[in-house]
Design a protein around this motif. Sequence first.
Motif, short mmCIF file in Angstrom:
data_model
loop_
_atom_site.label_atom_id
_atom_site.label_comp_id
_atom_site.label_asym_id
_atom_site.label_seq_id
_atom_site.Cartn_x
_atom_site.Cartn_y
_atom_site.Cartn_z
N LEU A 196 0.80 -1.22 0.00
CA LEU A 196 0.00 0.00 0.00
C LEU A 196 0.83 1.27 0.00
O LEU A 196 1.84 1.36 0.70
CB LEU A 196 -0.90 0.03 1.24
N SER A 197 0.39 2.24 -0.78
CA SER A 197 0.82 3.62 -0.63
C SER A 197 -0.45 4.41 -0.39
O SER A 197 -1.53 3.84 -0.23
CB SER A 197 1.55 4.11 -1.89
N GLU A 198 -0.35 5.72 -0.38
CA GLU A 198 -1.54 6.54 -0.11
C GLU A 198 -2.58 6.38 -1.21
O GLU A 198 -3.78 6.44 -0.94
CB GLU A 198 -1.12 8.01 0.02
N ASP A 199 -2.13 6.14 -2.45
CA ASP A 199 -3.09 6.10 -3.56
C ASP A 199 -2.90 4.91 -4.50
O ASP A 199 -3.35 4.96 -5.65
CB ASP A 199 -3.02 7.40 -4.36
N LYS A 200 -2.25 3.85 -4.03
CA LYS A 200 -2.02 2.70 -4.90
C LYS A 200 -1.93 1.43 -4.08
O LYS A 200 -1.50 1.45 -2.93
CB LYS A 200 -0.74 2.92 -5.72
#
Length: 305
Positions: A60-64
Amino acid sequence: MGSPKAKTVKILLDDGSLNGIINIVDSNWNTGEMYIAPRISIDKLLSSEACNKFGVYLLLSEDKVYVGQSSDLAKRVKQHIAGKSWWERVLILTTSDDSLTRSDIDYLEYYLIRKAKNSNKLDNENKNKGNTPKVDKFRKPELEQYLEEALFLMELIGISVFADKNKSNKLPKKPTSKKQQTTDSNIIIEKKKQAVTFLQEKGYCIGKNVNYAKLLENNDVFWINSRIEVLTNEWNIILNDQPSHTITYLKVPPNTFHITNNVEEYGLFLRNDKPSLDINIQNKSYIERRSKCDFSKYIIATIKY
């Protein structure tokens, strides 16, 4: 229709803070378990009982998000540490009694891949992946309930990569003038102070020992000239890829690296002219060019500005 039933959610903070491994269960989830760890704590998570079971993992990243599944979660996630530098934390979905089967995790992975694709948050390498699920009509409702609880818990802790792209739980933003919109979409980060402020506004706690380096046009390394003392303290590194407008934030634990003058030994080198570190971190791979030390596992966040 009856009123919604109450539920109990239990959260265990492994080191007493939100920056370590988090274990979550809830009373409506039967034997379901969720583990979340930042990239810096990945080795500790992989050596725990959570990763010795069948399950699904999310990078996970903030948007992916990258969705995968395995009967050996530790081995599979470890393969992603060097190969994918963008993710900031890993989430594990499993059960306390290791009751998930191969067909179960195929189903869970398949569903989450398609949900992430629908929200436009699926990693490009993850598209068109996932085994076609083959579960019987009796098992399917149980897995759907498992997913419902898992998604609820993710929402509870602020993971939004599976949110419907046409819906939002956020309050509408106050309209801004055209002048404000132009300013907001043209952030300029050239200096260390600007980079630190940018990360702090994103919610990251930046320590005292900070090194900052920027990547310019036609260059492929971040050069850092640092005091030796950073090695014995928590070492914060901010890399600014100016051509692509990307900040990468790394946090290296104390005493992770040592100094060497032997190219055959794994360690960092000093400058020839004075006693300070001479570091050249390669863009994309985050491998130090001379020593081959791998900095990628200490990436906390990669953020566009």
